[in-house]
Scaffold this motif. Structure first.
Motif: not given
Ligand SMILES: Cc1ncc(COP(=O)(O)O)c(C=O)c1O
Length: 398
Positions: A112-113, A125-128, A252-254, A273-275
């Motif tokens: 979590v961020f 999220a988009l940047k990642l 389930t999204p990423d 976020m996912s692993a």
């Protein structure tokens, strides 16, 4: 030349767009004819002492209603204990809020961020997604809303024509017709970094995308290597009667971004976020001053506590079903959406119905669909409140 204060005031007022409030605040919001002085439960009290039933919850924020005891106590205690420390300093309340949110979601998105607003969550999220994929295209949906900042605004449908304001979008974006399975393959390709979607669109008229469409997006993302982002800023944290719309649809999204109900009015937001995504993180890649502050974390813990201990998910589902059954009356012909993110389809312009309801003491919202009145009520809504809505709607001309 000197002007008196009242001369200055009147020249300022003259430069204001019609419908904007006449004061020193930026004149960028059209305002309802209502000034709120206090609130309790699902009721607002106006400056003139009028009681108004709030079915809009401040754009989906006041999930626990007003004056919730547990939330108020949690914030008061945290303010007394330590009101702020940065993310550079460990705090148990922050660790507990992140763990609680991950458990509440139950989707295996276990990093979590914490940030401060929905747009900030989407921006990150988009940047990642760009970093994780090394690509520069995003597929978004028509009728979407993702926020006002450079990246979030770039993936918001119609922003470029209406209010975007930056000289250019920071990356390539294409908008898919919502819910159209046949358009997916053309828009999501090997050059797509991310697909961003509100599983139940908010501003787009409480429009549910449905399990089949979201599953198809998931499959196409898996096939092309794009990351799937669910923007649950409006539809998350119990709003649909499930922890997230991802739980409701079984997809389930990423990444999930969320805000609004998460703090019940204390500004806070989160990116789960996912692993796979978390594996791309490194020190100093992301940052924020206020995100994850102790007051925000105390608010998150109090909101999840209340949702679980007061069984609010079940209540949202039950009261939503009651509303859908009872309120197809007067100028309302149909309903769409989920939980307490509902769109009531109107025979006449929704703005007219909204104004007529407010005149009868009920606050509702509209949407970018001109024939949808939007309900974003607190989760503590009861059947008796729905009966008041029905009565008011039944009294309006069809
Ligand atoms: C679905 C969705 N995403 C993002 C945002 C932007 O959130 P914020 O205003 O907290 O930046 C909103 C706000 O209405 C929203 O409804």
């Amino acid at each position: 030349m000197n002007q008196t204060a009242s001369q200055q005031g009147s020249s300022l007022q003259q430069s204001r767009p019609a419908g904007a409030q006449a004061d020193f605040l930026a004149p960028v919001f059209a305002q309802y004819p209502l000034e709120v002085a206090a609130a309790e439960g699902v009721w607002l009290t106006s400056a003139t002492g009028r009681r108004v039933l709030d079915l809009y919850g401040g754009h989906a924020v006041a999930a626990l209603g007003y004056g919730h005891r547990g939330w108020t106590q949690a914030l008061t205690e945290q303010a007394r204990t330590c009101q702020f420390q940065t993310n550079a300093v460990a705090m148990q309340v922050r660790a507990r809020a992140a763990a609680r949110l991950v458990r509440f979601a139950g989707l295996g998105l276990s990093t979590v961020f914490l940030v401060s607003s929905g747009a900030e969550a989407n921006e990150n999220a988009l940047k990642l997604a760009f970093r994780a994929s090394g690509r520069s295209h995003v597929a978004a949906l028509e009728w979407s809303f993702h926020g006002r900042t450079a990246a979030a605004g770039a993936v918001t449908w119609g922003a470029a024509q209406k209010w975007y304001g930056f000289p250019r979008a920071p990356f390539d974006v294409s908008f898919m017709p919502r819910g159209e399975l046949a358009a997916i393959a053309e828009h999501i390709t090997e050059r797509t970094a991310a697909v961003i979607v509100e599983p139940v669109q908010g501003l787009g008229g409480a429009f549910p995308l449905g399990a089949a469409y979201l599953e198809a997006l998931r499959r196409r993302c898996d096939a092309t290597g794009a990351l799937l982002i669910f923007d649950e800023v409006q539809c998350g944290v119990g709003r649909t009667g499930y922890p997230f719309a991802a739980n409701m649809y079984g997809v389930t999204p990423d990444m999930i971004t969320t805000a609004k109900a998460l703090g019940n009015g204390f500004p806070c937001a989160a990116l789960l976020m996912s692993a796979r995504v978390a594996a791309t993180l490194k020190l100093d890649l992301l940052g924020t001053t206020y995100g994850g502050g102790p007051l925000a974390c105390a608010a998150i813990l109090a909101v999840i506590d209340a949702i679980e201990s007061e069984e609010l998910l079940a209540r949202v589902r039950r009261v939503s079903a009651y509303l859908c059954e009872r309120c197809i009356v007067g100028p309302i012909t149909a309903h769409q959406g989920a939980g307490l993110l509902l769109g009531l389809r109107t025979t006449r312009p929704a703005k007219q119905i909204q104004a007529e309801l407010l005149a009868r003491g009920i606050l509702t919202g509209t949407s970018s669909d001109p024939h949808v009145v939007r309900i974003l009520a607190p989760y503590i809504l009861e059947e008796q409140h729905v009966d008041l809505l029905r009565e008011a709607l039944a009294a309006l001309p069809a």
